[in-house]
Design a protein around this motif. Structure first.
Motif, PDB file in Angstrom:
ATOM      1  N   MET A   1       9.693  -1.958  30.534  1.00 54.11           N
ATOM      2  CA  MET A   1       9.228  -0.648  29.988  1.00 54.11           C
ATOM      3  C   MET A   1       9.332  -0.158  28.940  1.00 54.11           C
ATOM      4  SD  MET A   1       7.753   2.955  31.763  1.00 54.11           S
ATOM      5  CE  MET A   1       7.329   2.222  33.189  1.00 54.11           C
ATOM      6  N   GLN A   2       8.319  -0.162  27.456  1.00 54.38           N
ATOM      7  CA  GLN A   2       8.352  -0.011  26.532  1.00 54.38           C
ATOM      8  C   GLN A   2       8.930   1.855  26.262  1.00 54.38           C
ATOM      9  OE1 GLN A   2       5.830  -0.133  23.373  1.00 54.38           O
ATOM     10  NE2 GLN A   2       7.130  -0.532  21.470  1.00 54.38           N
ATOM     11  N   ARG A   3      10.294   1.849  25.503  1.00 52.44           N
ATOM     12  CA  ARG A   3      10.898   3.190  25.560  1.00 52.44           C
ATOM     13  C   ARG A   3      11.180   3.808  24.080  1.00 52.44           C
ATOM     14  NH1 ARG A   3      15.439   4.246  29.037  1.00 52.44           N
ATOM     15  NH2 ARG A   3      16.587   3.329  27.999  1.00 52.44           N
ATOM     16  N   THR A   4      10.805   4.816  24.486  1.00 51.71           N
ATOM     17  CA  THR A   4      10.799   5.702  23.089  1.00 51.71           C
ATOM     18  C   THR A   4      11.511   7.254  23.035  1.00 51.71           C
ATOM     19  OG1 THR A   4      10.547   5.919  20.243  1.00 51.71           O
ATOM     20  CG2 THR A   4       8.890   6.870  22.827  1.00 51.71           C
ATOM     21  N   ALA A   5      11.848   7.313  22.120  1.00 52.51           N
ATOM     22  CA  ALA A   5      12.898   8.664  22.552  1.00 52.51           C
ATOM     23  C   ALA A   5      11.614  10.035  22.602  1.00 52.51           C
ATOM     24  CB  ALA A   5      14.339   9.101  21.506  1.00 52.51           C
ATOM     25  N   GLN A   6      11.335  10.898  23.152  1.00 49.65           N
ATOM     26  CA  GLN A   6      10.432  11.692  22.851  1.00 49.65           C
ATOM     27  C   GLN A   6      11.565  13.136  23.363  1.00 49.65           C
ATOM     28  OE1 GLN A   6       7.978  12.367  22.595  1.00 49.65           O
ATOM     29  NE2 GLN A   6       7.260  10.344  21.492  1.00 49.65           N
ATOM     30  N   PRO A   7      12.111  13.333  22.567  1.00 48.80           N
ATOM     31  CA  PRO A   7      13.266  15.085  23.193  1.00 48.80           C
ATOM     32  C   PRO A   7      12.206  16.062  22.721  1.00 48.80           C
ATOM     33  CG  PRO A   7      12.782  14.469  20.196  1.00 48.80           C
ATOM     34  CD  PRO A   7      12.203  13.159  21.240  1.00 48.80           C
ATOM     35  N   LEU A   8      11.008  15.976  24.121  1.00 51.99           N
ATOM     36  CA  LEU A   8      10.753  17.061  24.132  1.00 51.99           C
ATOM     37  C   LEU A   8      11.311  18.791  24.913  1.00 51.99           C
ATOM     38  CD1 LEU A   8       7.520  15.166  25.999  1.00 51.99           C
ATOM     39  CD2 LEU A   8       7.766  15.943  24.050  1.00 51.99           C
ATOM     40  N   GLY A   9      10.443  19.681  24.284  1.00 51.85           N
ATOM     41  CA  GLY A   9      10.895  20.833  24.011  1.00 51.85           C
ATOM     42  C   GLY A   9      12.560  21.766  24.097  1.00 51.85           C
ATOM     43  N   VAL A  10      13.217  20.537  22.387  1.00 47.30           N
ATOM     44  CA  VAL A  10      14.928  21.353  22.194  1.00 47.30           C
ATOM     45  C   VAL A  10      14.344  21.001  20.709  1.00 47.30           C
ATOM     46  CG1 VAL A  10      16.455  19.676  22.092  1.00 47.30           C
ATOM     47  CG2 VAL A  10      15.204  19.244  23.873  1.00 47.30           C
ATOM     48  N   GLU A  11      14.939  22.084  20.604  1.00 48.84           N
ATOM     49  CA  GLU A  11      14.817  22.052  18.619  1.00 48.84           C
ATOM     50  C   GLU A  11      15.427  20.432  17.877  1.00 48.84           C
ATOM     51  OE1 GLU A  11      16.855  23.003  15.743  1.00 48.84           O
ATOM     52  OE2 GLU A  11      17.845  22.818  17.224  1.00 48.84           O
ATOM     53  N   PRO A  12      15.330  20.253  17.092  1.00 48.40           N
ATOM     54  CA  PRO A  12      14.865  19.037  16.365  1.00 48.40           C
ATOM     55  C   PRO A  12      17.168  19.521  16.406  1.00 48.40           C
ATOM     56  CG  PRO A  12      13.546  19.838  15.834  1.00 48.40           C
ATOM     57  CD  PRO A  12      13.984  20.585  16.842  1.00 48.40           C
ATOM     58  N   GLY A  13      17.317  20.806  15.790  1.00 44.79           N
ATOM     59  CA  GLY A  13      18.066  20.356  14.867  1.00 44.79           C
ATOM     60  C   GLY A  13      19.423  20.343  16.050  1.00 44.79           C
ATOM     61  N   GLU A  14      18.967  20.990  17.052  1.00 43.27           N
ATOM     62  CA  GLU A  14      20.374  20.398  18.121  1.00 43.27           C
ATOM     63  C   GLU A  14      20.450  19.060  18.697  1.00 43.27           C
ATOM     64  OE1 GLU A  14      21.356  23.452  20.354  1.00 43.27           O
ATOM     65  OE2 GLU A  14      22.297  21.541  21.430  1.00 43.27           O
ATOM     66  N   VAL A  15      19.291  18.136  18.731  1.00 40.80           N
ATOM     67  CA  VAL A  15      19.010  16.613  18.991  1.00 40.80           C
ATOM     68  C   VAL A  15      19.571  16.075  17.967  1.00 40.80           C
ATOM     69  CG1 VAL A  15      17.261  14.784  18.657  1.00 40.80           C
ATOM     70  CG2 VAL A  15      17.040  17.209  19.434  1.00 40.80           C
ATOM     71  N   LEU A  16      20.090  16.532  16.542  1.00 43.56           N
ATOM     72  CA  LEU A  16      20.654  15.714  15.399  1.00 43.56           C
ATOM     73  C   LEU A  16      21.908  15.562  15.778  1.00 43.56           C
ATOM     74  CD1 LEU A  16      18.204  16.692  12.153  1.00 43.56           C
ATOM     75  CD2 LEU A  16      18.613  14.045  13.717  1.00 43.56           C
ATOM     76  N   VAL A  17      22.914  16.957  15.475  1.00 45.56           N
ATOM     77  CA  VAL A  17      23.605  17.451  15.685  1.00 45.56           C
ATOM     78  C   VAL A  17      24.297  16.634  17.562  1.00 45.56           C
ATOM     79  CG1 VAL A  17      23.848  19.786  17.426  1.00 45.56           C
ATOM     80  CG2 VAL A  17      25.828  18.823  15.582  1.00 45.56           C
ATOM     81  N   THR A  18      23.436  16.133  18.183  1.00 44.59           N
ATOM     82  CA  THR A  18      23.524  15.500  19.238  1.00 44.59           C
ATOM     83  C   THR A  18      23.943  14.220  18.825  1.00 44.59           C
ATOM     84  OG1 THR A  18      23.105  16.712  20.843  1.00 44.59           O
ATOM     85  CG2 THR A  18      23.800  15.375  21.566  1.00 44.59           C
ATOM     86  N   TYR A  19      23.629  13.560  18.516  1.00 46.36           N
ATOM     87  CA  TYR A  19      23.340  12.280  17.570  1.00 46.36           C
ATOM     88  C   TYR A  19      24.635  12.495  16.494  1.00 46.36           C
ATOM     89  CZ  TYR A  19      18.825  11.082  18.879  1.00 46.36           C
ATOM     90  OH  TYR A  19      17.528  10.769  20.009  1.00 46.36           O
ATOM     91  N   TYR A  20      25.138  12.887  15.649  1.00 41.67           N
ATOM     92  CA  TYR A  20      26.037  12.929  15.193  1.00 41.67           C
ATOM     93  C   TYR A  20      26.995  13.386  15.816  1.00 41.67           C
ATOM     94  CZ  TYR A  20      28.905  15.425  11.003  1.00 41.67           C
ATOM     95  OH  TYR A  20      29.986  15.081   9.864  1.00 41.67           O
ATOM     96  N   GLU A  21      27.416  14.030  16.704  1.00 43.68           N
ATOM     97  CA  GLU A  21      28.382  13.877  17.708  1.00 43.68           C
ATOM     98  C   GLU A  21      29.123  12.933  18.680  1.00 43.68           C
ATOM     99  OE1 GLU A  21      28.688  18.750  19.042  1.00 43.68           O
ATOM    100  OE2 GLU A  21      27.720  17.360  20.616  1.00 43.68           O
ATOM    101  N   VAL A  22      27.543  11.953  18.850  1.00 46.79           N
ATOM    102  CA  VAL A  22      28.074  11.125  19.652  1.00 46.79           C
ATOM    103  C   VAL A  22      28.742   9.717  19.127  1.00 46.79           C
ATOM    104  CG1 VAL A  22      26.352   9.156  20.612  1.00 46.79           C
ATOM    105  CG2 VAL A  22      26.256  11.540  21.675  1.00 46.79           C
ATOM    106  N   LEU A  23      28.067   9.478  17.516  1.00 42.40           N
ATOM    107  CA  LEU A  23      27.862   8.678  16.719  1.00 42.40           C
ATOM    108  C   LEU A  23      29.348   8.441  15.903  1.00 42.40           C
ATOM    109  CD1 LEU A  23      24.252   8.245  14.735  1.00 42.40           C
ATOM    110  CD2 LEU A  23      25.048   6.529  16.364  1.00 42.40           C
ATOM    111  N   LEU A  24      30.074   9.662  16.372  1.00 47.70           N
ATOM    112  CA  LEU A  24      30.969   9.856  15.189  1.00 47.70           C
ATOM    113  C   LEU A  24      32.294   9.646  16.574  1.00 47.70           C
ATOM    114  CD1 LEU A  24      32.892  11.173  12.785  1.00 47.70           C
ATOM    115  CD2 LEU A  24      32.111  13.340  13.187  1.00 47.70           C
ATOM    116  N   ARG A  25      32.412  10.422  17.532  1.00 46.81           N
ATOM    117  CA  ARG A  25      33.081  10.082  18.560  1.00 46.81           C
ATOM    118  C   ARG A  25      32.934   8.190  19.068  1.00 46.81           C
ATOM    119  NH1 ARG A  25      31.210  13.361  22.066  1.00 46.81           N
ATOM    120  NH2 ARG A  25      30.097  11.669  23.138  1.00 46.81           N
ATOM    121  N   GLN A  26      31.753   7.043  19.029  1.00 49.70           N
ATOM    122  CA  GLN A  26      32.022   5.954  18.874  1.00 49.70           C
ATOM    123  C   GLN A  26      32.581   5.503  17.692  1.00 49.70           C
ATOM    124  OE1 GLN A  26      30.565   4.421  21.397  1.00 49.70           O
ATOM    125  NE2 GLN A  26      30.651   3.263  20.738  1.00 49.70           N
TER     126      GLN A  26
END
Ligand code: SF4
Length: 261
Positions: free
Chosen positions: A1-26
């Motif tokens: 199944m084709q998937r895409t991210a849909q961060p519904l109901g989440v504030e974009p800054g919150e999503v971005l900081v989470t990505y940042y944390e995850v990438l930095l950790r990795q």
């Protein structure tokens, strides 16, 4: 199944900081820009246009060997000398001319002083760079961010690809729209922009390939959701999100802030 991210109901800054944390950790801190001086950053930003960093780096090595990473020598160099050095980066005539244009313009407009260029209001400095032949938004912003520590996000193809595949911008959005989105939702901090951009490039190179993303094993894979036709609906901005970014962005980049000009 084709998937895409849909961060519904989440504030974009919150999503971005989470990505940042995850990438930095990795991936860990990326230590960008790989250069010793501001002049080297600027030349690298010009040389990496339309080519890989490896090719640009080979040209930088030749410039160093020829002594052209020092302002006095670079000012005296003939266009043929510069062309010879930058040949490994491709489009060598065009890039040599851009380097020459930049150096002559800096001398005429700012008495050869990068401090003078970067001390201006950010939009003024950016407009001046964009008016120079051979400098587009991506190169101008790389110069401003990595040499001048002026917070303009480099919304390059890697960045746009990840944001689009995660539903934050449209795939049709260009450089300006992507940068607007990031500026709207990130704290205007050059260290945050520096590290985040470098991390997005890293995930782009390792996983988020242009033709076929390799989501399996990608640190951002858990954030993909089943494709939906609904557009992301962002929550109101959380003013504390910026603090999370700042916690992670205390590192110095190692580029000399006042190299000899
Ligand atoms: S490769 Fe990674 S960043 Fe790209 S779409 Fe897949 S999960 Fe997202």
């Amino acid at each position: 199944m084709q998937r895409t991210a849909q961060p519904l109901g989440v504030e974009p800054g919150e999503v971005l900081v989470t990505y940042y944390e995850v990438l930095l950790r990795q991936f860990g801190p990326q230590g960008w820009w790989p250069a010793r001086t501001r002049l080297e950053v600027i030349l690298g930003a010009i040389l990496t246009q339309n080519t890989t960093w490896q090719n640009a780096a080979r040209a930088v090595v030749r410039l160093r060997e020829a002594g052209l990473l020092r302002w006095p020598r670079l000012r005296q160099a003939t266009i043929q000398e510069i062309e010879h050095c930058v040949r490994p980066a491709g489009y060598f005539r065009q890039k040599a001319r851009t380097i020459r244009t930049f150096v002559e313009w800096l001398d005429a407009m700012h008495q050869g002083s990068l401090d003078s260029l970067f001390a201006q209001p950010p939009e003024t400095a950016r407009a001046q760079l964009l008016a120079l032949r051979g400098l587009g938004p991506e190169t101008a912003d790389a110069i401003l961010l990595y040499a001048g520590r002026v917070p303009f996000f480099v919304a390059d193809a890697y960045t746009r690809r990840v944001l689009a595949r995660h539903g934050m911008i449209s795939e049709k959005d260009g450089y300006a729209a992507a940068q607007r989105f990031l500026h709207q939702h990130l704290p205007a901090d050059d260290k945050v922009f520096n590290e985040f951009h470098a991390l997005l490039v890293e995930v782009g190179k390792r996983h988020c390939k242009r033709k076929r993303p390799e989501c399996l094993g990608c640190p951002l894979e858990p954030f993909l959701q089943v494709r939906s036709n609904r557009k992301p609906q962002w929550r109101a901005e959380d003013p504390t999100v910026g603090n999370r970014f700042h916690t992670y962005a205390r590192r110095e980049d190692g580029i000399k802030a006042h190299d000899a000009e």
